[in-house]
Design a protein around this motif. Structure first.
Motif, PDB file in Angstrom:
ATOM      1  N   ASN A  29       0.854  -1.181   0.000  1.00  0.00           N
ATOM      2  CA  ASN A  29       0.000   0.000   0.000  1.00  0.00           C
ATOM      3  C   ASN A  29       0.899   1.243   0.000  1.00  0.00           C
ATOM      4  OD1 ASN A  29      -1.737   2.123   0.516  1.00  0.00           O
ATOM      5  ND2 ASN A  29      -2.948   0.984   2.028  1.00  0.00           N
ATOM      6  N   ALA A  30       1.067   1.834  -1.171  1.00  0.00           N
ATOM      7  CA  ALA A  30       1.990   2.954  -1.336  1.00  0.00           C
ATOM      8  C   ALA A  30       1.650   4.132  -0.435  1.00  0.00           C
ATOM      9  CB  ALA A  30       2.011   3.395  -2.792  1.00  0.00           C
ATOM     10  N   ALA A  31       0.383   4.344  -0.175  1.00  0.00           N
ATOM     11  CA  ALA A  31      -0.024   5.477   0.672  1.00  0.00           C
ATOM     12  C   ALA A  31       0.514   5.332   2.089  1.00  0.00           C
ATOM     13  CB  ALA A  31      -1.546   5.604   0.695  1.00  0.00           C
ATOM     14  N   LEU A  32       0.579   4.124   2.590  1.00  0.00           N
ATOM     15  CA  LEU A  32       1.094   3.897   3.936  1.00  0.00           C
ATOM     16  C   LEU A  32       2.609   4.104   4.000  1.00  0.00           C
ATOM     17  CD1 LEU A  32      -0.987   0.781   5.032  1.00  0.00           C
ATOM     18  CD2 LEU A  32      -1.288   3.140   5.789  1.00  0.00           C
ATOM     19  N   CYS A  33       3.299   3.859   2.881  1.00  0.00           N
ATOM     20  CA  CYS A  33       4.750   4.018   2.836  1.00  0.00           C
ATOM     21  C   CYS A  33       5.175   5.448   2.521  1.00  0.00           C
ATOM     22  CB  CYS A  33       5.356   3.090   1.790  1.00  0.00           C
ATOM     23  SG  CYS A  33       5.181   1.352   2.218  1.00  0.00           S
ATOM     24  N   ALA A  34       4.259   6.284   2.104  1.00  0.00           N
ATOM     25  CA  ALA A  34       4.583   7.638   1.684  1.00  0.00           C
ATOM     26  C   ALA A  34       5.360   8.443   2.747  1.00  0.00           C
ATOM     27  CB  ALA A  34       3.328   8.386   1.254  1.00  0.00           C
ATOM     28  N   PRO A  35       4.970   8.379   4.031  1.00  0.00           N
ATOM     29  CA  PRO A  35       5.736   9.150   5.023  1.00  0.00           C
ATOM     30  C   PRO A  35       7.199   8.697   5.125  1.00  0.00           C
ATOM     31  CG  PRO A  35       3.604   8.512   5.928  1.00  0.00           C
ATOM     32  CD  PRO A  35       3.768   7.789   4.625  1.00  0.00           C
ATOM     33  N   LEU A  36       7.428   7.406   5.026  1.00  0.00           N
ATOM     34  CA  LEU A  36       8.795   6.887   5.065  1.00  0.00           C
ATOM     35  C   LEU A  36       9.591   7.399   3.868  1.00  0.00           C
ATOM     36  CD1 LEU A  36      11.023   4.983   6.130  1.00  0.00           C
ATOM     37  CD2 LEU A  36       9.947   3.171   4.810  1.00  0.00           C
ATOM     38  N   ILE A  37       9.023   7.322   2.703  1.00  0.00           N
ATOM     39  CA  ILE A  37       9.692   7.775   1.479  1.00  0.00           C
ATOM     40  C   ILE A  37       9.951   9.278   1.550  1.00  0.00           C
ATOM     41  CG2 ILE A  37       9.427   8.035  -1.014  1.00  0.00           C
ATOM     42  CD1 ILE A  37       7.850   5.321  -0.859  1.00  0.00           C
ATOM     43  N   ALA A  38       8.965  10.025   2.029  1.00  0.00           N
ATOM     44  CA  ALA A  38       9.121  11.480   2.134  1.00  0.00           C
ATOM     45  C   ALA A  38      10.244  11.844   3.102  1.00  0.00           C
ATOM     46  CB  ALA A  38       7.814  12.119   2.586  1.00  0.00           C
ATOM     47  N   GLU A  39      10.389  11.083   4.170  1.00  0.00           N
ATOM     48  CA  GLU A  39      11.436  11.346   5.149  1.00  0.00           C
ATOM     49  C   GLU A  39      12.818  11.076   4.563  1.00  0.00           C
ATOM     50  OE1 GLU A  39      12.600  12.686   8.895  1.00  0.00           O
ATOM     51  OE2 GLU A  39      10.538  12.500   8.204  1.00  0.00           O
ATOM     52  N   LEU A  40      12.929  10.083   3.715  1.00  0.00           N
ATOM     53  CA  LEU A  40      14.211   9.732   3.109  1.00  0.00           C
ATOM     54  C   LEU A  40      14.570  10.625   1.926  1.00  0.00           C
ATOM     55  CD1 LEU A  40      13.911   5.836   3.126  1.00  0.00           C
ATOM     56  CD2 LEU A  40      15.382   7.241   4.584  1.00  0.00           C
ATOM     57  N   ALA A  41      13.589  11.073   1.192  1.00  0.00           N
ATOM     58  CA  ALA A  41      13.818  11.799  -0.056  1.00  0.00           C
ATOM     59  C   ALA A  41      14.580  13.121   0.087  1.00  0.00           C
ATOM     60  CB  ALA A  41      12.501  12.021  -0.776  1.00  0.00           C
ATOM     61  N   PRO A  42      14.345  13.960   1.079  1.00  0.00           N
ATOM     62  CA  PRO A  42      15.023  15.256   1.108  1.00  0.00           C
ATOM     63  C   PRO A  42      16.547  15.180   1.154  1.00  0.00           C
ATOM     64  CG  PRO A  42      13.223  15.249   2.682  1.00  0.00           C
ATOM     65  CD  PRO A  42      13.382  13.840   2.156  1.00  0.00           C
ATOM     66  N   CYS A  43      17.082  14.141   1.748  1.00  0.00           N
ATOM     67  CA  CYS A  43      18.539  14.075   1.884  1.00  0.00           C
ATOM     68  C   CYS A  43      19.228  13.745   0.569  1.00  0.00           C
ATOM     69  CB  CYS A  43      18.928  13.042   2.942  1.00  0.00           C
ATOM     70  SG  CYS A  43      18.826  11.339   2.384  1.00  0.00           S
ATOM     71  N   CYS A  44      18.556  13.084  -0.286  1.00  0.00           N
ATOM     72  CA  CYS A  44      19.215  12.559  -1.469  1.00  0.00           C
ATOM     73  C   CYS A  44      18.650  13.209  -2.704  1.00  0.00           C
ATOM     74  CB  CYS A  44      19.063  11.064  -1.509  1.00  0.00           C
ATOM     75  SG  CYS A  44      19.598  10.280   0.031  1.00  0.00           S
TER      76      CYS A  44
END
Length: 110
Positions: free
Chosen positions: A95-110
């Motif tokens: 369920n991509a919507a449930l993983c969105a916060p994790l991805i958003a947290e990782l994305a800014p650094c890279c």
């Protein structure tokens, strides 16, 4: 990555000094740091640091490069990526919507 490889990699990080050293090397990518600089930054004797660096190296988390008389260490970001993807591969049952916060947290650094 399989379970045994993940366990070995996580095991290498399951010690305070090694975790601190790895995180320090990640912050110093792409240049890396000399072994003595790592030891000094973490307040660890150089011979003790060498043992920790060897453990991280065997787990594939860091690599060393000789620069004249100095051994420079760098984080193996591909191994970190492989471990992270292994851990979250089945995140939230797809369920991509449930993983969105994790991805958003990782994305800014890279």
């Amino acid at each position: 990555m399989d379970n045994d490889s993940a366990i070995a990699t996580l095991g290498a990080l399951a010690q305070g000094t090694r975790l601190d050293a790895f995180r320090l090397l990640v912050r110093h990518e792409p240049d890396g740091l000399a072994a003595g600089e790592i030891a000094k930054a973490l307040g660890v004797p150089q011979n003790t640091m060498s043992v920790h660096l060897a453990t991280l190296s065997r787990a594939g988390l860091i690599r060393s490069e000789r620069r004249s008389r100095v051994i420079n260490y760098r984080a193996e970001l591909d191994q970190l990526k492989t471990l992270t993807l292994f851990l979250v591969k089945d995140c939230c049952g797809g369920n991509a919507a449930l993983c969105a916060p994790l991805i958003a947290e990782l994305a800014p650094c890279c």
